[in-house]
Design an enzyme around this catalytic site. Structure first.
Site, PDB file in Angstrom:
ATOM      1  N   HIS A   1       0.829  -1.212   0.000  1.00  0.00           N
ATOM      2  CA  HIS A   1       0.000   0.000   0.000  1.00  0.00           C
ATOM      3  C   HIS A   1       0.863   1.262   0.000  1.00  0.00           C
ATOM      4  O   HIS A   1       2.063   1.215   0.302  1.00  0.00           O
ATOM      5  CB  HIS A   1      -0.907   0.039   1.238  1.00  0.00           C
TER       6      HIS A   1
ATOM      7  N   ASP B   1       0.368   5.154   1.925  1.00  0.00           N
ATOM      8  CA  ASP B   1      -0.380   5.654   3.070  1.00  0.00           C
ATOM      9  C   ASP B   1      -1.388   6.730   2.660  1.00  0.00           C
ATOM     10  O   ASP B   1      -1.056   7.639   1.888  1.00  0.00           O
ATOM     11  CB  ASP B   1       0.578   6.256   4.122  1.00  0.00           C
TER      12      ASP B   1
ATOM     13  N   HIS C   1       4.728   0.128   0.171  1.00  0.00           N
ATOM     14  CA  HIS C   1       5.452  -0.622   1.193  1.00  0.00           C
ATOM     15  C   HIS C   1       4.575  -1.726   1.773  1.00  0.00           C
ATOM     16  O   HIS C   1       3.344  -1.713   1.632  1.00  0.00           O
ATOM     17  CB  HIS C   1       6.006   0.295   2.289  1.00  0.00           C
TER      18      HIS C   1
ATOM     19  N   ARG D   1       5.961   6.079  14.230  1.00  0.00           N
ATOM     20  CA  ARG D   1       5.932   6.652  12.868  1.00  0.00           C
ATOM     21  C   ARG D   1       5.497   8.104  12.876  1.00  0.00           C
ATOM     22  O   ARG D   1       4.469   8.452  13.468  1.00  0.00           O
ATOM     23  CB  ARG D   1       4.978   5.842  11.976  1.00  0.00           C
TER      24      ARG D   1
HETATM   25  C1  SIN Z   1       3.342   0.981   7.808  1.00  0.00           C
HETATM   26  O1  SIN Z   1       3.524   2.170   8.057  1.00  0.00           O
HETATM   27  O2  SIN Z   1       2.604   0.582   6.920  1.00  0.00           O
HETATM   28  C2  SIN Z   1       4.091  -0.059   8.659  1.00  0.00           C
HETATM   29  C3  SIN Z   1       5.424  -0.359   8.111  1.00  0.00           C
HETATM   30  C4  SIN Z   1       6.187  -1.282   9.021  1.00  0.00           C
HETATM   31  O3  SIN Z   1       5.803  -1.479  10.164  1.00  0.00           O
HETATM   32  O4  SIN Z   1       7.211  -1.801   8.594  1.00  0.00           O
END
Ligand code: SIN
Length: 284
Positions: A101, A103, A259, A274
């Site tokens: 996906h 974000d 990602h 994050r």
């Molecule tokens: C995400 O922000 O989608 C999670 C990425 C991760 O935990 O590696």
């Protein structure tokens, strides 16, 4: 052109590089920041090892690239509305981001990128994969590129609707707000092929979780082409894979990269924080 202040070591032929020679807790001078920016644009996702960041330092690094996003759904860590916890405890089965996906593509101005900082990592597993959407676009035939260049896709956030969020909250450590109605997050239209505002390169811009259909088409009519594009977008030759250590940081470009967080560490703990940097409305 060689870098003067940092070392940049590519992780794969497609995207991703480890940047060394920099301490992200410092207030970076313009030369260092300029080189980090260049490494980011050239590699789409950059990684830093052995960092030691407070929440404020994490946010301060993010702010060097733009204003910070307050996530519409994830409940932030206490005292820091701009930091969301990406957490999985031994008793939880579900992880965050365990599907390819980008974000928040349902926003009018989806994020520029995110900065993920590893606090606790499993002894093995829990890697993150990234897929280069410039390469995904460039690998398409001329006929397909012509078709897609005129198309608009409709994105939504049904994936985090109140009912789905309530279900997810029972299987996940990171919690979603359940007090937001679907109508609070309307559908949003974005080009299927976007032009990156900094590099001028074209990237494919659809994903399986928020791209619902093409404009002026039903979801059913859109499905065959959408499915084809989604599956094409993460072919192995477009990807890199990052092995986390405590103190690792990843900074990815949400405008040209997908990602995927691997959920292959049952019974272990993985804690990340994050910070997400706001972006601009995508243009064709
Ligand atoms: C995400 O922000 O989608 C999670 C990425 C991760 O935990 O590696």
């Amino acid at each position: 052109m060689a870098y003067q202040h940092i070392e940049v070591t590519p992780l794969s032929g497609a995207c991703g590089a480890v940047v060394s020679g920099i301490d992200l807790s410092e207030d970076l001078d313009e030369q260092r920041l300029g080189e980090v920016r260049r490494a980011f644009h050239e590699n789409l996702v950059i990684f830093f090892r052995d960092q030691d960041l407070t929440e404020d330092e994490h946010k301060a690094f993010g702010r060097r690239f733009g204003s910070l996003n307050v996530h519409p759904r994830y409940i932030p860590i206490e005292g820091h509305p701009e930091i969301i916890p990406i957490r999985k405890d031994p008793e939880h089965t579900d992880n965050i981001g365990g599907v390819w996906h980008q974000d928040l593509t349902h926003l009018e101005e989806p994020p520029l990128g995110s900065i993920l900082y590893a606090l606790k990592v499993p002894s093995s597993g829990g890697d993150t994969m990234f897929a280069n959407q410039y390469l995904a676009y460039e690998a398409l035939s001329g006929g397909m590129k012509d078709l897609l260049n005129g198309m608009i896709a409709v994105h939504d956030n049904v994936i985090q609707s109140p009912k789905i969020s309530a279900d997810k909250n029972t299987t996940r450590a990171s919690k979603l707000r359940e007090d937001i109605e679907e109508e609070d997050e309307p559908e949003m239209e974005h080009p299927v092929v976007v032009t990156h505002p900094d590099t001028g390169r074209k990237a494919l811009y659809v994903n399986s979780i928020r791209t619902r259909r093409f404009k002026e088409m039903t979801a059913e009519e859109s499905k065959p082409l959408l499915n084809y594009l989604v599956e094409h977008s993460y072919k192995p030759e477009f990807t890199c894979r990052f092995r986390w250590e405590k103190g690792s940081v990843a900074f990815w470009d949400n405008r040209c990269l997908m990602h995927y967080a691997l959920n292959d560490y049952p019974g272990q703990r993985r804690y990340m924080n994050r910070v997400t940097v706001n972006g601009a409305r995508p243009v064709a």
